[in-house]
Every structure is written in structure tokens, then in C-alpha cells.
Write a protein that holds these residues in place. Structure first.
Motif, PDB file in Angstrom:
ATOM      1  N   LYS A   1       0.834  -1.209   0.000  1.00 38.16           N
ATOM      2  CA  LYS A   1       0.000   0.000   0.000  1.00 38.16           C
ATOM      3  C   LYS A   1       0.865   1.253   0.000  1.00 38.16           C
ATOM      4  N   ALA A   2       1.926   1.248   0.800  1.00 40.11           N
ATOM      5  CA  ALA A   2       2.815   2.417   0.867  1.00 40.11           C
ATOM      6  C   ALA A   2       3.477   2.680  -0.479  1.00 40.11           C
ATOM      7  N   LEU A   3       3.786   1.616  -1.212  1.00 40.44           N
ATOM      8  CA  LEU A   3       4.440   1.753  -2.509  1.00 40.44           C
ATOM      9  C   LEU A   3       3.449   1.932  -3.660  1.00 40.44           C
ATOM     10  N   ASN A   4       2.159   1.867  -3.344  1.00 44.36           N
ATOM     11  CA  ASN A   4       1.107   1.901  -4.364  1.00 44.36           C
ATOM     12  C   ASN A   4       1.273   0.770  -5.378  1.00 44.36           C
TER      13      ASN A   4
ATOM     14  N   ILE B   1       6.624   6.714   2.165  1.00 47.30           N
ATOM     15  CA  ILE B   1       7.811   5.903   1.944  1.00 47.30           C
ATOM     16  C   ILE B   1       8.752   6.548   0.935  1.00 47.30           C
ATOM     17  N   PHE B   2       8.196   7.308   0.010  1.00 45.41           N
ATOM     18  CA  PHE B   2       9.025   7.955  -1.000  1.00 45.41           C
ATOM     19  C   PHE B   2       9.838   9.094  -0.396  1.00 45.41           C
ATOM     20  N   ASP B   3       9.264   9.826   0.552  1.00 41.67           N
ATOM     21  CA  ASP B   3      10.029  10.845   1.276  1.00 41.67           C
ATOM     22  C   ASP B   3      11.144  10.200   2.089  1.00 41.67           C
ATOM     23  N   PHE B   4      10.833   9.072   2.729  1.00 43.13           N
ATOM     24  CA  PHE B   4      11.828   8.328   3.501  1.00 43.13           C
ATOM     25  C   PHE B   4      13.002   7.931   2.607  1.00 43.13           C
ATOM     26  N   MET B   5      12.703   7.358   1.448  1.00 43.92           N
ATOM     27  CA  MET B   5      13.764   6.915   0.539  1.00 43.92           C
ATOM     28  C   MET B   5      14.562   8.105   0.024  1.00 43.92           C
TER      29      MET B   5
END
Length: 130
Positions: A17-20, A119-123
Motif C-alpha cells: 500500500k505504501a508503494l502503491n 515511503i518515498f520521502d523516507f527513501m
């Protein structure tokens, strides 16, 4: 065999879900955890891992062994040797290190992200600090 824990198996759905990307096979998410571990030199302590109540995966599922152009076994073998500064001498040893890095990647993701985190901000933040 590469084993997971029940926690890792249960984390697949929230990670998707976080990665869509909710309709990918489980190995996709396990490989993502593996890649997170191998891409980040973090200050996380060595992760204790115990593969209880999870599932078993073969190299062909995790690294694509034997799948022609989709076989990343040598890439992961080499990446782990460089990352861990070791020499891997057998497939069994490779499986153990893959398992350890999947657990580490799970630990990094599950302890760094809240349920509402991006998750994209984290990465992106971790890529900036490399």
C-alpha cells in the motif's frame, strides 16, 4: 531456503500500500526489503532475526536464479560480499545472508515508517544522506 518471520509476511500488505503496488507477488516486497538493507549504511544495530512462523522461499523466487535475464543471483552475491566485506563460498551461505538482509530491511522500514508516513520521502531522505 530463505525463511521469513510472521511479522515480515504480515508487513507485505502495508508495504504494498505504501508503494502503491498492491498486486505484486511476495518476492517483490522481499526483494525491496533486501534492496533497502543493501542500499543504506545506517546506524541500526545488527538485527537479531529469528525466522518463526513465516514462509520459505527458494533462490529462484528471491534472486530469480535460473530465470535468464531476470537472474540477479550473481548481482546479490557480489553486492552482499562488498556490503558485508566477506567472501561467500556456497549457495547456503548466500541464502543465510539474503535472509539476514531481508530481516534488516524489514527492521529499517518498520521502525522508520509510521502507518501514515510517505515511503518515498523516507527513501529520498536516505538517498540524500548517501
Amino acid at each position: 531456503m530463505i525463511r521469513t518471520s510472521l511479522e515480515i509476511e504480515n508487513y507485505v500488505i502495508p508495504l504494498g500500500k505504501a508503494l502503491n503496488l498492491e498486486n505484486e507477488p511476495k518476492w517483490f516486497y522481499l526483494r525491496f526489503m533486501l534492496n533497502v538493507s543493501l542500499s543504506l549504511k545506517t546506524t541500526f544495530e545488527e538485527v537479531e532475526y529469528e525466522a518463526k512462523e513465516g514462509k520459505e522461499y527458494r533462490l529462484e523466487q528471491i534472486t530469480g536464479e535460473g530465470k535468464g535475464s531476470e537472474d540477479y543471483t550473481k548481482f546479490y552475491w557480489d553486492a552482499i560480499e562488498v556490503y558485508d566485506d566477506i567472501t561467500i563460498t556456497s549457495k547456503k551461505a548466500l541464502e543465510q545472508h539474503l535472509q539476514r538482509h531481508i530481516f534488516r530491511g524489514y527492521h529499517i522500514l518498520s521502525s522508520s515508517l509510521k502507518h501514515d508516513s510517505n515511503i518515498f520521502d523516507f527513501m529520498l531522505q536516505d538517498l540524500i544522506t548517501i
